[in-house]
Design a protein around this motif. Sequence first.
Motif, PDB file in Angstrom:
ATOM      1  N   ARG A  24       0.823  -1.057   0.029  1.00 38.63           N
ATOM      2  CA  ARG A  24      -0.151  -0.028  -0.165  1.00 38.63           C
ATOM      3  C   ARG A  24       0.915   1.302  -0.025  1.00 38.63           C
ATOM      4  O   ARG A  24       0.654   2.440  -0.861  1.00 38.63           O
ATOM      5  CB  ARG A  24      -0.972  -0.085   1.293  1.00 38.63           C
ATOM      6  CG  ARG A  24      -1.930   1.285   1.469  1.00 38.63           C
ATOM      7  CD  ARG A  24      -2.697   1.502   0.223  1.00 38.63           C
ATOM      8  NE  ARG A  24      -3.586   2.582   0.351  1.00 38.63           N
ATOM      9  CZ  ARG A  24      -4.183   3.294  -0.642  1.00 38.63           C
ATOM     10  NH1 ARG A  24      -4.131   2.686  -1.732  1.00 38.63           N
ATOM     11  NH2 ARG A  24      -4.933   4.335  -0.431  1.00 38.63           N
ATOM     12  N   ILE A  25       2.098   1.153   0.702  1.00 38.51           N
ATOM     13  CA  ILE A  25       2.938   2.568   0.871  1.00 38.51           C
ATOM     14  C   ILE A  25       3.693   2.641  -0.448  1.00 38.51           C
ATOM     15  O   ILE A  25       3.447   3.828  -0.947  1.00 38.51           O
ATOM     16  CB  ILE A  25       4.166   2.152   1.900  1.00 38.51           C
ATOM     17  CG1 ILE A  25       3.443   2.113   3.418  1.00 38.51           C
ATOM     18  CG2 ILE A  25       5.026   3.238   1.750  1.00 38.51           C
ATOM     19  CD1 ILE A  25       4.493   1.936   4.396  1.00 38.51           C
ATOM     20  N   ASN A  26       3.929   1.533  -1.328  1.00 34.06           N
ATOM     21  CA  ASN A  26       4.416   1.793  -2.539  1.00 34.06           C
ATOM     22  C   ASN A  26       3.597   2.420  -3.424  1.00 34.06           C
ATOM     23  O   ASN A  26       3.767   3.082  -4.386  1.00 34.06           O
ATOM     24  CB  ASN A  26       5.203   0.309  -3.015  1.00 34.06           C
ATOM     25  CG  ASN A  26       6.351   0.024  -2.259  1.00 34.06           C
ATOM     26  OD1 ASN A  26       7.132   0.798  -1.748  1.00 34.06           O
ATOM     27  ND2 ASN A  26       6.678  -1.332  -2.098  1.00 34.06           N
ATOM     28  N   GLN A  27       2.170   1.679  -3.457  1.00 32.44           N
ATOM     29  CA  GLN A  27       1.173   2.282  -4.290  1.00 32.44           C
ATOM     30  C   GLN A  27       1.105   3.757  -4.267  1.00 32.44           C
ATOM     31  O   GLN A  27       0.967   4.548  -5.072  1.00 32.44           O
ATOM     32  CB  GLN A  27       0.024   1.424  -4.217  1.00 32.44           C
ATOM     33  CG  GLN A  27      -0.067   0.202  -4.686  1.00 32.44           C
ATOM     34  CD  GLN A  27      -1.180  -0.565  -4.199  1.00 32.44           C
ATOM     35  OE1 GLN A  27      -1.954  -0.394  -3.415  1.00 32.44           O
ATOM     36  NE2 GLN A  27      -1.454  -1.767  -4.670  1.00 32.44           N
ATOM     37  N   LEU A  28       0.941   4.179  -3.067  1.00 27.78           N
ATOM     38  CA  LEU A  28       0.975   5.750  -2.699  1.00 27.78           C
ATOM     39  C   LEU A  28       1.909   6.677  -3.056  1.00 27.78           C
ATOM     40  O   LEU A  28       1.598   7.761  -3.405  1.00 27.78           O
ATOM     41  CB  LEU A  28       0.298   5.866  -1.279  1.00 27.78           C
ATOM     42  CG  LEU A  28      -0.844   5.154  -0.521  1.00 27.78           C
ATOM     43  CD1 LEU A  28      -1.058   5.210   0.853  1.00 27.78           C
ATOM     44  CD2 LEU A  28      -2.164   6.064  -1.237  1.00 27.78           C
ATOM     45  N   LEU A  29       3.110   6.095  -2.866  1.00 31.85           N
ATOM     46  CA  LEU A  29       4.283   6.746  -2.920  1.00 31.85           C
ATOM     47  C   LEU A  29       4.477   7.017  -4.445  1.00 31.85           C
ATOM     48  O   LEU A  29       4.939   7.868  -4.818  1.00 31.85           O
ATOM     49  CB  LEU A  29       5.553   6.233  -2.641  1.00 31.85           C
ATOM     50  CG  LEU A  29       5.752   6.262  -0.982  1.00 31.85           C
ATOM     51  CD1 LEU A  29       7.072   5.298  -0.466  1.00 31.85           C
ATOM     52  CD2 LEU A  29       5.843   7.686  -0.534  1.00 31.85           C
ATOM     53  N   GLU A  30       3.849   6.120  -5.250  1.00 27.39           N
ATOM     54  CA  GLU A  30       4.101   6.173  -6.747  1.00 27.39           C
ATOM     55  C   GLU A  30       3.406   7.095  -7.323  1.00 27.39           C
ATOM     56  O   GLU A  30       3.513   7.728  -8.469  1.00 27.39           O
ATOM     57  CB  GLU A  30       3.788   4.781  -7.534  1.00 27.39           C
ATOM     58  CG  GLU A  30       4.792   3.583  -7.141  1.00 27.39           C
ATOM     59  CD  GLU A  30       4.333   2.350  -7.659  1.00 27.39           C
ATOM     60  OE1 GLU A  30       3.265   2.155  -8.061  1.00 27.39           O
ATOM     61  OE2 GLU A  30       5.114   1.233  -7.593  1.00 27.39           O
ATOM     62  N   GLN A  31       2.332   7.510  -6.886  1.00 27.58           N
ATOM     63  CA  GLN A  31       1.460   8.735  -7.083  1.00 27.58           C
ATOM     64  C   GLN A  31       2.105  10.087  -6.552  1.00 27.58           C
ATOM     65  O   GLN A  31       1.453  11.171  -6.868  1.00 27.58           O
ATOM     66  CB  GLN A  31       0.210   8.535  -6.334  1.00 27.58           C
ATOM     67  CG  GLN A  31      -0.571   7.208  -6.928  1.00 27.58           C
ATOM     68  CD  GLN A  31      -1.828   6.915  -6.106  1.00 27.58           C
ATOM     69  OE1 GLN A  31      -2.430   7.983  -5.592  1.00 27.58           O
ATOM     70  NE2 GLN A  31      -2.337   5.747  -6.048  1.00 27.58           N
TER      71      GLN A  31
END
Length: 269
Positions: free
Chosen positions: A19-26
């Motif tokens: 979830r963190i990686n998904q959010l950081l990619e944005q």
Amino acid sequence: MRVAVYSNHTDDSNRVTKRINQLLEQTDIIIDDVSPDVVLSVGGDGTLLSAFHHYRNQLSHVRFVGIHTGHLGFYTDWRDFEVDQLVDSLKQDNGQRVSYPLMDVDIKYTDGSQEHFVALNESTIKKIENTMVCDIYIKGQLFERFRGDGLCISTPTGSTGYNKSIGGAVIDPSLVGLQLSEIASINNRVFRTLGSPIIVGKDQYLDLELRTEDRLIVSCDQFQAHGLDEQRAIASVRYQISMNEIYFARYRHTNFWERVDEAFIGGSK
């Protein structure tokens, strides 16, 4: 800003990491596990200690953030369901931080070699079998000859760990110094020690001069063990407050005594 995500790889931690990686990619934040500005530790206190040792050579510019995915962690400010708010805080980061003292551990061996380590919580020294004997010096002055199972030397924040479980005091981290606590000391009419924990200031240092050449175990934050080599016995160990500190990114700050209350009392409010 560059961010690393350091996980203990349990199912819950893997879910949070994803979830963190998904959010950081944005965002404009770069995921960098090699040279980060902020390290997000996903797990518990053990994971954060592991992350600290992994990035110990970058302490001057790295800040840590703890996210706990299991039992309440002493160093972790964020819960696993607060990841969205945490990433929002990362996007608004202005370098805010809180520091805690660290401890230098310098080991000398009988063959003349030396090793240096840094501990966030504590270091213990124990004999594998029978009784450990060593002379304890405080800033070069002999204090006592210890006989017993071992010794625990802790930092103020580390005073809530193993040190507390063996009867040591919990110390406010604003009082920078070291605490030495005895582990099952021998006290009778022949052998005597103080029998109580001692606390020395940040300008003091402790030298443990070993009186035997038996194999000993020296640990730093319970992650490293030294002195198991039969051909290279430990001669002495020096402990002192380190010139380095650990920095936590404090997007919201949990007071030390609030942490103690939540971890050991269960919340007095």
